[in-house]
Design a protein around this motif. Structure first.
Motif, PDB file in Angstrom:
ATOM      1  N   LEU A   1      -5.839 -11.484  -8.180  1.00  0.00           N
ATOM      2  CA  LEU A   1      -5.476 -10.211  -7.559  1.00  0.00           C
ATOM      3  C   LEU A   1      -4.550 -10.483  -6.385  1.00  0.00           C
ATOM      4  O   LEU A   1      -4.897 -11.241  -5.470  1.00  0.00           O
ATOM      5  CB  LEU A   1      -6.721  -9.461  -7.078  1.00  0.00           C
ATOM      6  CG  LEU A   1      -6.474  -8.172  -6.283  1.00  0.00           C
ATOM      7  CD1 LEU A   1      -5.701  -7.146  -7.103  1.00  0.00           C
ATOM      8  CD2 LEU A   1      -7.798  -7.585  -5.796  1.00  0.00           C
ATOM      9  N   VAL A   2      -3.373  -9.876  -6.416  1.00  0.00           N
ATOM     10  CA  VAL A   2      -2.415  -9.956  -5.315  1.00  0.00           C
ATOM     11  C   VAL A   2      -2.123  -8.514  -4.920  1.00  0.00           C
ATOM     12  O   VAL A   2      -1.546  -7.745  -5.697  1.00  0.00           O
ATOM     13  CB  VAL A   2      -1.120 -10.691  -5.720  1.00  0.00           C
ATOM     14  CG1 VAL A   2      -0.158 -10.785  -4.536  1.00  0.00           C
ATOM     15  CG2 VAL A   2      -1.436 -12.075  -6.287  1.00  0.00           C
ATOM     16  N   LEU A   3      -2.543  -8.160  -3.731  1.00  0.00           N
ATOM     17  CA  LEU A   3      -2.505  -6.778  -3.263  1.00  0.00           C
ATOM     18  C   LEU A   3      -1.716  -6.723  -1.963  1.00  0.00           C
ATOM     19  O   LEU A   3      -2.022  -7.452  -1.018  1.00  0.00           O
ATOM     20  CB  LEU A   3      -3.934  -6.291  -3.048  1.00  0.00           C
ATOM     21  CG  LEU A   3      -4.187  -4.832  -2.763  1.00  0.00           C
ATOM     22  CD1 LEU A   3      -3.711  -3.944  -3.909  1.00  0.00           C
ATOM     23  CD2 LEU A   3      -5.680  -4.610  -2.519  1.00  0.00           C
ATOM     24  N   ALA A   4      -0.701  -5.875  -1.928  1.00  0.00           N
ATOM     25  CA  ALA A   4       0.121  -5.728  -0.723  1.00  0.00           C
ATOM     26  C   ALA A   4      -0.147  -4.377  -0.097  1.00  0.00           C
ATOM     27  O   ALA A   4      -0.447  -3.400  -0.785  1.00  0.00           O
ATOM     28  CB  ALA A   4       1.597  -5.839  -1.087  1.00  0.00           C
ATOM     29  N   GLU A   5      -0.042  -4.328   1.229  1.00  0.00           N
ATOM     30  CA  GLU A   5      -0.173  -3.042   1.906  1.00  0.00           C
ATOM     31  C   GLU A   5       0.861  -2.955   3.018  1.00  0.00           C
ATOM     32  O   GLU A   5       1.268  -3.959   3.604  1.00  0.00           O
ATOM     33  CB  GLU A   5      -1.582  -2.825   2.437  1.00  0.00           C
ATOM     34  CG  GLU A   5      -2.048  -3.829   3.452  1.00  0.00           C
ATOM     35  CD  GLU A   5      -3.490  -3.594   3.878  1.00  0.00           C
ATOM     36  OE1 GLU A   5      -3.758  -3.711   5.078  1.00  0.00           O
ATOM     37  OE2 GLU A   5      -4.338  -3.314   3.011  1.00  0.00           O
ATOM     38  N   ALA A   6       1.278  -1.732   3.255  1.00  0.00           N
ATOM     39  CA  ALA A   6       2.184  -1.430   4.367  1.00  0.00           C
ATOM     40  C   ALA A   6       1.492  -0.381   5.211  1.00  0.00           C
ATOM     41  O   ALA A   6       0.917   0.575   4.680  1.00  0.00           O
ATOM     42  CB  ALA A   6       3.521  -0.911   3.843  1.00  0.00           C
ATOM     43  N   GLU A   7       1.509  -0.587   6.533  1.00  0.00           N
ATOM     44  CA  GLU A   7       0.876   0.354   7.454  1.00  0.00           C
ATOM     45  C   GLU A   7       1.943   1.159   8.177  1.00  0.00           C
ATOM     46  O   GLU A   7       3.051   0.670   8.420  1.00  0.00           O
ATOM     47  CB  GLU A   7      -0.006  -0.393   8.449  1.00  0.00           C
ATOM     48  CG  GLU A   7      -1.192  -1.049   7.776  1.00  0.00           C
ATOM     49  CD  GLU A   7      -2.179  -1.638   8.758  1.00  0.00           C
ATOM     50  OE1 GLU A   7      -1.994  -1.475   9.985  1.00  0.00           O
ATOM     51  OE2 GLU A   7      -3.145  -2.267   8.292  1.00  0.00           O
ATOM     52  N   PHE A   8       1.571   2.382   8.549  1.00  0.00           N
ATOM     53  CA  PHE A   8       2.540   3.318   9.135  1.00  0.00           C
ATOM     54  C   PHE A   8       1.938   4.036  10.331  1.00  0.00           C
ATOM     55  O   PHE A   8       0.728   4.225  10.410  1.00  0.00           O
ATOM     56  CB  PHE A   8       2.969   4.342   8.079  1.00  0.00           C
ATOM     57  CG  PHE A   8       3.429   3.712   6.802  1.00  0.00           C
ATOM     58  CD1 PHE A   8       4.705   3.207   6.683  1.00  0.00           C
ATOM     59  CD2 PHE A   8       2.563   3.578   5.721  1.00  0.00           C
ATOM     60  CE1 PHE A   8       5.123   2.595   5.507  1.00  0.00           C
ATOM     61  CE2 PHE A   8       2.970   2.975   4.546  1.00  0.00           C
ATOM     62  CZ  PHE A   8       4.252   2.484   4.438  1.00  0.00           C
ATOM     63  N   THR A   9       2.821   4.470  11.222  1.00  0.00           N
ATOM     64  CA  THR A   9       2.369   5.204  12.405  1.00  0.00           C
ATOM     65  C   THR A   9       2.493   6.708  12.234  1.00  0.00           C
ATOM     66  O   THR A   9       1.941   7.461  13.027  1.00  0.00           O
ATOM     67  CB  THR A   9       3.171   4.775  13.651  1.00  0.00           C
ATOM     68  OG1 THR A   9       4.558   4.972  13.395  1.00  0.00           O
ATOM     69  CG2 THR A   9       2.915   3.304  13.974  1.00  0.00           C
ATOM     70  N   SER A  10       3.195   7.157  11.189  1.00  0.00           N
ATOM     71  CA  SER A  10       3.332   8.595  10.964  1.00  0.00           C
ATOM     72  C   SER A  10       3.323   8.892   9.468  1.00  0.00           C
ATOM     73  O   SER A  10       3.626   8.023   8.641  1.00  0.00           O
ATOM     74  CB  SER A  10       4.642   9.117  11.574  1.00  0.00           C
ATOM     75  OG  SER A  10       5.750   8.672  10.812  1.00  0.00           O
ATOM     76  N   ASN A  11       3.003  10.142   9.129  1.00  0.00           N
ATOM     77  CA  ASN A  11       3.040  10.561   7.719  1.00  0.00           C
ATOM     78  C   ASN A  11       4.453  10.491   7.171  1.00  0.00           C
ATOM     79  O   ASN A  11       4.658  10.081   6.027  1.00  0.00           O
ATOM     80  CB  ASN A  11       2.485  11.976   7.585  1.00  0.00           C
ATOM     81  CG  ASN A  11       1.005  12.038   7.876  1.00  0.00           C
ATOM     82  OD1 ASN A  11       0.296  11.037   7.803  1.00  0.00           O
ATOM     83  ND2 ASN A  11       0.523  13.219   8.231  1.00  0.00           N
ATOM     84  N   LYS A  12       5.425  10.886   7.981  1.00  0.00           N
ATOM     85  CA  LYS A  12       6.825  10.870   7.543  1.00  0.00           C
ATOM     86  C   LYS A  12       7.263   9.445   7.187  1.00  0.00           C
ATOM     87  O   LYS A  12       7.896   9.218   6.163  1.00  0.00           O
ATOM     88  CB  LYS A  12       7.730  11.447   8.630  1.00  0.00           C
ATOM     89  CG  LYS A  12       9.174  11.524   8.249  1.00  0.00           C
ATOM     90  CD  LYS A  12      10.006  12.140   9.352  1.00  0.00           C
ATOM     91  CE  LYS A  12      11.469  12.170   8.949  1.00  0.00           C
ATOM     92  NZ  LYS A  12      12.318  12.708  10.011  1.00  0.00           N
TER      93      LYS A  12
END
Length: 193
Positions: free
Chosen positions: A129-140
């Motif tokens: 399993l190789v899972l990437a995530e990106a985090e954000f400070t706003s919905n836009k």
């Protein structure tokens, strides 16, 4: 309204005095990132404390640093990047040791920072399993994010690919889920039989 599992339902999610809104999108990758693209590497051991919303994390960095923290996640039942509320408390080694004695399900992985993604390569029964995530400070910001080409499928709304679910997942279930997305990790045919 919060149900017994601590899942916020039917209301907007707002940061509180101690918690923040967690916004992230998750993606499956066919393989780990090229090491030349990696900016930081750490080995993470997560202990999901039994019958709670608490996760105890130990992150060991290649430069010798160690980060210890207790996290509470209150998920939200709605599609999209808003995952719910998250509260982190950083711990001393002695505090970590006290909490590590609690009954927990354990998950381990190696996290590679490949901006803008954090890429988790799992081991043990989740190997492949190789899972990437990106985090954000706003919905836009979350909505406008264009994932890199190496992202095979988005699984943001597939709760099977959250740490709290993966820690309880069998090898056979994982292989079946990955096959649904056209991914067949090396050796998975043998493990699935």
């Amino acid at each position: 309204m919060e149900d017994k599992a601590g899942v916020v339902q039917g209301q907007s999610v707002r940061a509180g005095k101690y918690s923040r809104v967690e916004r992230e999108r998750r993606f499956l990758l066919a393989r780990p990132p090229e090491l030349s693209a990696v900016t930081t590497t750490r080995v993470i051991t997560d202990r999901y404390v039994v019958e709670t919303r608490l996760r105890l994390r130990r992150a060991d960095f290649t430069d010798g640093r160690c980060e210890l923290k207790l996290t509470q996640k209150v998920p939200v039942l709605q599609p999209g990047a808003v995952q719910g509320l998250i509260t982190n408390t950083y711990l001393s080694p002695a505090e970590y040791d006290v909490l590590a004695a609690l009954p927990a399900a354990v998950l381990s992985k190696c996290r590679f920072s490949v901006p803008p993604l954090g890429v988790d390569v799992f081991d043990g029964h989740l190997q492949g399993l190789v899972l990437a995530e990106a985090e954000f400070t706003s919905n836009k910001e979350a909505q406008s994010f264009m994932p890199p080409a190496e992202c095979v499928a988005e699984v943001t709304d597939d709760t099977r690919f959250t740490g709290g679910q993966l820690v309880r997942t069998s090898r056979q279930d994982l292989l079946r889920w990955l096959a649904e997305y056209g991914l067949y990790p090396e050796g998975s045919q043998d493990a699935a039989e």
